[in-house]
Design an enzyme around this catalytic site. Sequence first.
Site, PDB file in Angstrom:
ATOM      1  N   LEU A  75       0.375  -1.520  -0.060  1.00 43.72           N
ATOM      2  CA  LEU A  75      -0.361  -0.156   0.121  1.00 43.72           C
ATOM      3  C   LEU A  75       0.527   1.279   0.064  1.00 43.72           C
ATOM      4  CD1 LEU A  75      -2.982  -1.092   3.160  1.00 43.72           C
ATOM      5  CD2 LEU A  75      -2.728  -1.712   0.250  1.00 43.72           C
ATOM      6  N   TYR A 143       0.646  11.151 -10.321  1.00 45.50           N
ATOM      7  CA  TYR A 143       0.427  10.167  -9.497  1.00 45.50           C
ATOM      8  C   TYR A 143      -0.261   9.418 -10.215  1.00 45.50           C
ATOM      9  CZ  TYR A 143      -2.725   7.482  -6.767  1.00 45.50           C
ATOM     10  OH  TYR A 143      -3.191   6.423  -5.500  1.00 45.50           O
ATOM     11  N   ARG A 205     -19.948  10.952  -8.481  1.00 43.09           N
ATOM     12  CA  ARG A 205     -18.384   9.996  -9.119  1.00 43.09           C
ATOM     13  C   ARG A 205     -18.619   9.324  -7.489  1.00 43.09           C
ATOM     14  NH1 ARG A 205     -17.257  12.440 -11.833  1.00 43.09           N
ATOM     15  NH2 ARG A 205     -15.845  14.059 -12.704  1.00 43.09           N
TER      16      ARG A 205
END
Length: 301
Positions: A75, A143, A205
Amino acid sequence: MASRSEATPRALITGVHGFTGRYLRDALCAGGFDIVGTCARPSESTSGEVVLDITDLEQCRRVIDQHRPDYIAHLAAISFVAHADTEAFYRVNVLGTTNLLQACADVGHQPRKILIASSANIYGNAYEGIITEQQAPQPVNHYATSKVAMEFMVRTWFDRLPIVITRPFNYTGRGQADHFLVPKIVSHFKRGAAFIELGNLDVARDFSDVRMVADAYRALLEGEAAGEVVNICSGKPYSLGEIIAAMEGIAGQSIEVRVNPAFVRANEVKLLIGSTDRLEALVPGLQRPPFEQTLRWMFEG
């Protein structure tokens, strides 16, 4: 190496102190796992976590060889889109992930499963509607670009290591930083703010609960799937206007919403949601808290 029963599976979680890492640790602990968590700096090691700079291959070799985890949940990443150090996105997200996989090969360790967290940010803003895993990436920032590069690199390991790549869409919960959208909204209601500045209220979203994400990660680690890329999503759209309305009901108060032009993106796609088909096939029966329940949990926390 810490002693343990041979019947107790060991999971290595990189970035265990992150928002997702804390919930995944709890989910795996509940499943009887022995957890080895890593953090980037000694100052972050509050509960005996292993200090690991994933950009250092030798450190990765040492940690993998010492702990020989049955499962790895990777992660750790530079995930703040506006992070000032552009190079860090690639150094940590691409090179760091490469080092972790290379370390397994170098020390001759074959985990039962490796889960690597990517991001639905790789899809960009060019597509409207339900997005499947077959959708071509179209990243719009460093990113997302670093995550695309990472995914292509990881695919070269599919024939050598049992890997699942996850692409989480938006998710939230208690403990998420207030600069993220939903915690920002909830915090305004918690402190009784008179107004809040947001962008386009009609944009919808896909939002999920972090506890669902942790449960999905655990199930994918324990499951048979390998060489897979999986959307982690709810498949349900929520607009900012709907979130504000839900919070007004939960908090019993209204708030003035001011549209800040700086928060409105030009040509922003109105609807972006993920397809849940592959996730549901791999993790049947996955429990998803209703999003209003998630908002209430955050508000009351």
